[in-house]
Design an enzyme around this catalytic site. Structure first.
Site, mmCIF file in Angstrom:
data_model
loop_
_atom_site.group_PDB
_atom_site.id
_atom_site.type_symbol
_atom_site.label_atom_id
_atom_site.label_comp_id
_atom_site.label_asym_id
_atom_site.label_seq_id
_atom_site.Cartn_x
_atom_site.Cartn_y
_atom_site.Cartn_z
ATOM 1 N N TYR A 132 0.546 -1.809 0.313
ATOM 2 C CA TYR A 132 0.226 -0.334 0.174
ATOM 3 C C TYR A 132 0.669 1.292 0.217
ATOM 4 C CZ TYR A 132 -3.983 2.825 1.897
ATOM 5 O OH TYR A 132 -4.323 4.102 2.044
ATOM 6 N N LYS B 148 -1.692 -0.952 -3.710
ATOM 7 C CA LYS B 148 -2.701 -0.148 -3.617
ATOM 8 C C LYS B 148 -1.756 1.483 -4.375
ATOM 9 C CE LYS B 148 -5.991 2.126 -1.414
ATOM 10 N NZ LYS B 148 -7.118 2.347 -0.516
#
Length: 299
Positions: free
Chosen positions: A135, A164
């Protein structure tokens, strides 16, 4: 056929004291599943992971796994500034039946490239029997998990399966797609802002893990379907709608209470409370949100 996924980083419904309201959370999971989202990310940034105790996190994981019951993918955010807590919570999530975990780089002090690579390497080895998503959120961590570091990690660890990328533009995500997917086409790359969804797919990514889908899961699902049909006219119509809805992120800082307020106005949740010290939307902000929802025909 263009495959596109829309995963919801779900809000954590809270009571007036700022504790998770399990029943309220359950209603949101149901709303998302019925809306057709491709997955739910529990305890991401919008899920206020940073304000929950270890026991609250475990209770939430156990409840979410039971409630979602494998009807859609469940990814659990296990970020902590304490490495042992990440490992403990990640193992707990797997044991309870979650599908994967997602982890931010450490924040407050930035790590150098080698340190960051060895940090995620250490976690990948400790959690070798479960899928991990990386992330990247430089606005929150203060530095970047670069495409080059990511490629080196993916070459070494088969359980690092996706990424992400929460950044306003698409430049960084495009580089990531070119570099990592060029060598590992199955590696999943998601944008973290809703308005980048179509750009992400067109560039060869996998879609979005983004917050507006809490509010309009059906609309986000129909966007993925428009891509599957290769109906670019409808893709464009929905892009414009989402672009207008993005205004909710600008109502106040941080944006989480205002996304919750929009959900409360829509009747998705009963209480728009957030963890302390987040503000509550005042009458002016509520009116602003109502105007946005009316303008986009959501109300």
């Amino acid at each position: 056929m263009m495959k596109a996924k829309y995963i919801t980083p779900v809000v954590t419904v809270m009571d007036k004291e700022g504790n998770p309201d399990m029943e309220g959370c359950g209603k949101v999971y149901e709303h998302l599943i019925q809306g057709g989202v491709d997955g739910i990310l529990l305890m991401g940034s919008i899920g206020e992971f940073f304000a929950l105790t270890m026991s609250q996190k475990k209770e939430l994981i156990r409840y979410a796994v039971h409630k979602i019951n494998h009807r859609t993918q469940l990814i659990v955010g296990t970020t902590s500034m304490i490495v042992d807590e990440i490992i403990e919570l990640s193992r707990f999530a797997k044991q309870e039946g979650a599908d994967a975990v997602i982890i931010l780089p450490p924040y407050y002090f930035p790590l150098g490239e080698k340190s960051l690579e060895s940090y995620f390497g250490m976690l990948a080895e400790a959690l070798s029997d479960q899928p991990i998503y990386l992330y990247n959120f430089p606005d929150r961590t203060g530095y970047d998990l670069t495409p080059e570091i990511t490629l080196r990690l993916v070459r070494k660890y088969k359980n690092i399966v996706g990424y992400k990328d929460t950044q306003a533009g698409m430049d960084h995500t495009r580089e990531l797609i070119k570099l990592v997917k060029g060598e590992f086409p199955e590696f999943e790359i998601y944008s973290g802002f809703d308005d980048n969804f179509a750009h992400n797919i067109m560039a060869g990514g996998d879609g979005c893990i983004a917050g507006l889908s809490n509010l309009v899961p059906g609309l986000c699902h129909s966007w993925t379907e428009a891509f599957a049909r290769e109906d670019l006219e409808q893709v464009s119509v929905l892009q414009k709608k989402i672009d207008r809805l993005m205004e909710i992120y600008q109502v106040g800082t941080p944006f989480i209470p205002y996304i919750k307020e929009a959900m409360a106005i829509k009747g998705i949740i009963d209480c728009a409370c957030s963890s302390k010290p987040f503000p509550k939307a005042g009458e002016e902000e509520k009116e602003h949100i109502r105007r946005i929802l009316k303008k986009t025909e959501i109300l």
